[in-house]
Design a protein around this motif. Structure first.
Motif, short mmCIF file in Angstrom:
data_model
loop_
_atom_site.label_atom_id
_atom_site.label_comp_id
_atom_site.label_asym_id
_atom_site.label_seq_id
_atom_site.Cartn_x
_atom_site.Cartn_y
_atom_site.Cartn_z
N ASP A 174 8.30 9.06 12.40
CA ASP A 174 7.65 7.76 12.47
C ASP A 174 6.92 7.52 11.16
O ASP A 174 6.16 8.38 10.70
CB ASP A 174 6.61 7.73 13.60
N GLN A 175 7.16 6.36 10.57
CA GLN A 175 6.53 6.07 9.28
C GLN A 175 5.46 5.02 9.48
O GLN A 175 5.74 3.88 9.82
CB GLN A 175 7.59 5.61 8.28
N ARG A 176 4.22 5.45 9.34
CA ARG A 176 3.10 4.52 9.43
C ARG A 176 2.49 4.41 8.04
O ARG A 176 1.82 5.33 7.58
CB ARG A 176 2.07 5.02 10.43
N SER A 177 2.73 3.31 7.38
CA SER A 177 2.24 3.20 6.01
C SER A 177 0.80 2.68 6.01
O SER A 177 0.34 2.06 6.96
CB SER A 177 3.16 2.35 5.15
N ALA A 178 0.13 2.95 4.90
CA ALA A 178 -1.31 2.72 4.82
C ALA A 178 -1.64 1.23 4.88
O ALA A 178 -0.81 0.37 4.57
CB ALA A 178 -1.84 3.31 3.52
N PRO B 233 0.80 -1.23 0.00
CA PRO B 233 0.00 0.00 0.00
C PRO B 233 0.83 1.28 0.00
O PRO B 233 0.46 2.26 -0.63
CB PRO B 233 -0.82 -0.13 1.28
N SER B 234 1.94 1.28 0.69
CA SER B 234 2.75 2.51 0.76
C SER B 234 3.38 2.87 -0.57
O SER B 234 3.62 4.04 -0.85
CB SER B 234 3.86 2.34 1.79
N ARG B 235 3.72 1.86 -1.36
CA ARG B 235 4.44 2.01 -2.63
C ARG B 235 5.78 2.72 -2.43
O ARG B 235 6.28 3.36 -3.38
CB ARG B 235 3.59 2.76 -3.66
N TYR B 236 6.37 2.59 -1.25
CA TYR B 236 7.69 3.19 -1.06
C TYR B 236 8.68 2.60 -2.05
O TYR B 236 8.83 1.39 -2.15
CB TYR B 236 8.21 2.94 0.36
N LEU C 134 10.74 10.24 2.43
CA LEU C 134 10.23 10.73 3.70
C LEU C 134 11.31 11.53 4.41
O LEU C 134 12.50 11.31 4.19
CB LEU C 134 9.83 9.55 4.60
N TYR D 125 4.34 13.71 13.11
CA TYR D 125 5.54 13.06 12.57
C TYR D 125 6.14 12.06 13.54
O TYR D 125 6.72 11.06 13.14
CB TYR D 125 6.58 14.11 12.18
N ASN D 126 6.06 12.37 14.81
CA ASN D 126 6.51 11.41 15.83
C ASN D 126 5.38 11.28 16.84
O ASN D 126 4.82 12.28 17.29
CB ASN D 126 7.81 11.88 16.50
N PRO E 198 -3.63 2.42 -2.46
CA PRO E 198 -4.13 3.75 -2.81
C PRO E 198 -4.98 3.79 -4.07
O PRO E 198 -5.76 4.72 -4.25
CB PRO E 198 -2.85 4.57 -3.00
N MET F 59 -1.89 11.32 2.76
CA MET F 59 -0.53 10.84 3.00
C MET F 59 0.44 11.28 1.90
O MET F 59 1.38 10.54 1.55
CB MET F 59 -0.51 9.33 3.18
N GLN G 240 3.43 12.72 0.15
CA GLN G 240 4.79 12.82 0.68
C GLN G 240 5.61 13.94 0.05
O GLN G 240 6.39 14.60 0.73
CB GLN G 240 5.52 11.48 0.46
N LYS H 257 4.52 11.19 -4.41
CA LYS H 257 5.91 11.14 -3.95
C LYS H 257 6.83 11.98 -4.81
O LYS H 257 8.00 11.64 -4.99
CB LYS H 257 6.39 9.69 -3.93
N ARG I 184 12.30 6.01 0.66
CA ARG I 184 10.86 6.10 0.92
C ARG I 184 10.30 7.50 0.68
O ARG I 184 9.11 7.74 0.91
CB ARG I 184 10.57 5.66 2.36
N TYR J 35 2.55 14.58 4.45
CA TYR J 35 3.96 14.75 4.80
C TYR J 35 4.45 16.07 4.21
O TYR J 35 4.01 17.14 4.61
CB TYR J 35 4.79 13.57 4.32
N ILE K 283 -3.15 10.81 -4.05
CA ILE K 283 -2.94 10.03 -2.81
C ILE K 283 -1.52 9.47 -2.79
O ILE K 283 -1.00 8.97 -3.79
CB ILE K 283 -4.00 8.91 -2.71
N ARG L 260 -9.36 11.15 -3.75
CA ARG L 260 -8.00 10.61 -3.58
C ARG L 260 -7.05 11.03 -4.71
O ARG L 260 -6.10 10.32 -5.02
CB ARG L 260 -8.04 9.09 -3.45
#
Lengths: 441, 229
Positions: free
Chosen positions: A194-198, A142-145, A189, B219-220, A202, B140, B142, B123, A187, B161, B120, B117
């Motif tokens: 903190d990285q919380r991916s989906a 899901p994140s597609r990092y 980022l 972020y944290n 998407p 989300m 980025q 990046k 990623r 982000y 979405i 979306r």
């Protein structure tokens, strides 16, 4: 007369020491416990099954003389270039980010030496793992990092990750301590967050969309690559059926004992099914669709020994995947590092704060001073040795059951030691003809 | 200039031909007729081609595009230009959900509206929508820029982000951790640059946009912000 004797102090079975410590920790911190690994509680597992070796009614094969094959073809349904593994044990998806580059390289070296595959994770493909993995499965999460079409094209297979056994319905988590410059770059980022991916993809929702998504992946890769769908064990019959409907070449089914890099303890221990209970429904779905052995099934989550491998195959899987055991093989939680584990407030065998990036073995960390401790050549050698033992053990069992290929193992070779295991694995309770749920009491 | 009729030629044959073009090919301009809402048209391109698609497309048109220019004369289904790496994708009509999802580079221009979306998990892609965008756009997100001439739906930029969002119209609501930020000269210059690359500079004054981005409070993890999730 003396005072009345007091009874021995008794602790609550409900509020045991661990539970009370968790309550105190929660009260002090205000945040749920996060850790790595899979379910630690005792759940019904392969230890509750036994093989019936050959005797009068079946002939065994001679060990070391008569051949017992172990190879597996994966992706024969649609892919122009299906994968051929020499052994029925693969390495499960684990991310660079969670693992050090040295750990990924070790996994690649060990798997390649044994002719099997490794798998990327939530963080993209590294040169270390591509370079050292002769067969590499590239995860679409899901994140597609780090996702890019070049890596899709240079992968040997693609695994669409819907979920994993440690957290069906949950997304990824990589806390700030492990977001190094390199991980952050891969990623896209900021470093240290903190990285919380989906938990949901998407660009598709549901199996009808997924079928179209898979079509896109096949078009991009010119229909060459096998496409896997990975699910956490929760509703294995329907999930497997829908994966087949969506066009999967391979279904990967991960039980709750399967590890994660970092997730809430409550998630790991209370959501999902033990692998033992998930395999037969998944196989049943494939059989009902006429797709057993046509769409291959890989199972994972708590595989430790060749006996586990053989039992999973006997229940109908085509191959197994290992993660936690592979990390142990290359040095995770090694008692030789006990002094350092104690400094972290834990002990060898129990260390699971992988998200903190302080792994003394240099495996679950991005700290260069720690990760350099892991020698990838030695790690690869150790993993290859372990994979060899798993394979030899599975062959030993298969020969004893009279099978010339490990895939010829079948449920009829098994009995269960407990009523629960008999019901879950749908094999008779030992010494009876009783399969709870299927035959009369 | 090859002209392919998808009413006659199978999609696999088209995409296969586009993928197999040698680097020094003279066939750099392709025309595709009768797309009829087909999926994955011109997906996975990896060369500086120009592909004109005359009609509406289904899911994932120009998915994971690299280098190519894809002109869609019609509307686009879910995930147009998803995970685009570079190049230019232009939709003359409306776009469905998840337009430009997870895109890492390049420019996506949508002349109509984009559904929910949009952008979405973007990046690094730049997205220009001349109409409005639906709910949960830039969820989300980025990196990259989302420029919206019209309005944005609910929960714009939820859990965002470092992407930058520029909206000229109204925003129904902002998502978790997304706030309005000052539109400084550098941001006006960024919008000007994006509009120029999209071929629509001069139609809109960049100073008409408001900028939205991350408050960086999530972020944290901080238990005192748990209610924001």
């Amino acid at each position: 007369m003396d005072a009345t004797p007091i009874t021995t102090p008794r602790k609550s079975a409900t509020f045991d020491d661990y539970t009370l410590s968790e309550i105190r920790r929660a009260a002090a911190s205000g945040i749920y416990d996060i850790r790595g690994g899979g379910a630690k509680r005792k759940v019904p597992n392969f230890d509750d099954l036994l093989f019936l070796g050959a005797s009068m009614s079946r002939y065994p094969l001679e060990g070391y003389r008569e051949k017992c094959s172990t190879d597996v073809w994966l992706g024969t349904r649609f892919a122009e270039k299906p994968i051929h593994l020499k052994i029925p044990v693969t390495i499960a998806g684990m991310s660079f980010g969670s693992l050090s580059a040295q750990a990924k390289e070790s996994l690649g070296r060990g798997a390649s030496k044994m002719g099997t595959s490794t798998t990327t994770g939530d963080g993209g493909m590294t040169e270390e793992e591509r370079g050292h993995s002769s067969i590499l499965v590239y995860q679409l999460l899901p994140s597609r990092y780090g996702m890019n079409p070049d890596d899709l094209r240079r992968a040997d297979a693609i695994e669409v990750v819907i979920g994993q056994g440690a957290k069906p319905g949950g997304g990824g988590m990589l806390l700030g301590q492990k977001i190094s410059d390199r991980v952050a770059h891969m990623r896209t980022l900021p470093k240290g967050i903190d990285q919380r991916s989906a938990c949901r993809h998407p660009d598709w929702t549901g199996p009808d969309d997924l079928e179209i998504k898979i079509q896109e992946l096949r078009e991009i890769t010119d229909w060459q690559k096998p496409i896997y769908i990975k699910v956490g064990a929760s509703r294995p019959y329907y999930d497997t059926a829908l994966a087949v409907k969506s066009g999967a070449d391979v279904v990967v089914l991960d039980g709750m004992q399967g590890g994660t890099a970092a997730t809430q303890e409550v998630f790991i221990e209370h959501i999902g099914l033990p692998l033992l209970s998930a395999i037969r429904p998944a196989v049943q779905a494939l059989q009902d669709l006429g797709m057993h052995r046509k769409v291959q099934l890989i199972v994972s989550g708590g595989i430790r020994t060749g006996a586990d491998v053989a039992k999973a195959l006997a229940l109908g899987a085509d191959a197994v995947a290992i993660g936690t055991a592979a990390l142990a093989a290359i040095g995770d939680n090694d008692p030789a590092l006990e002094e350092e584990y104690r400094k972290l407030g834990t002990t060898a065998g129990a260390y699971d704060d992988w998200h903190e990036g302080k792994c003394p073995a240099g495996i679950n960390t991005q700290n260069p001073e720690l990760s350099v401790r892991l020698d990838p050549e030695l790690g690869g050698r150790r993993l290859a040795n372990y994979l060899a033992v798993l394979t030899l053990e599975a062959q030993t069992i298969a020969r004893a059951c009279g099978k010339s290929h490990v895939h010829n193992l079948e449920p009829e070779d098994l009995v269960a030691l407990t009523v629960e295991a008999a019901a879950m694995a749908q094999v008779p309770l030992a010494g009876t003809q009783w399969v709870p749920g299927l035959t009369g009491a | 200039m090859p002209e392919i009729d998808l009413g006659v030629t199978p999609l696999r044959e088209l995409n296969g031909a586009l993928h197999k073009l040698p680097k020094d090919t003279n066939e750099t301009h392709w025309v595709i007729d009768n797309p009829a809402g087909g999926h994955a048209i011109a997906a996975g391109l990896d060369a500086p081609l120009t592909v004109e698609v005359n009609g509406p497309v289904g899911y994932y048109c120009a998915g994971m595009n690299k280098l190519a220019t894809v002109q869609i004369r019609g509307s686009a289904g879910v995930g147009v230009a998803e995970n685009m790496m570079s190049g230019f994708v232009h939709v003359s009509g409306d776009a469905s959900q998840a337009a430009g999802a997870t895109g890492r580079g390049g420019l996506l221009r949508i002349d109509g509206n984009a559904s929910s979306r949009c952008g979405i998990s973007m990046k690094g892609i730049d997205i220009v929508v001349k109409g409005s965008v639906g709910h949960m756009s830039a969820f989300m997100a980025q990196a990259g820029n989302l420029v919206v001439f019209g309005d944005a739906g609910d929960a714009l930029g939820d859990s965002i982000y470092e992407a930058r969002l520029f909206v000229r119209g109204g925003v129904k609501s902002l998502g978790a951790d997304c706030i309005e930020k000052e539109m400084r000269d550098e941001h006006k210059a960024a919008v000007h640059d994006i509009l120029t690359r999209a071929g629509i500079n001069g139609q809109i004054d960049p100073s008409e946009f408001k900028r939205y981005g991350s408050a960086r409070k999530l972020y944290n993890f901080n238990v005192d912000h748990a209610g924001d999730y």
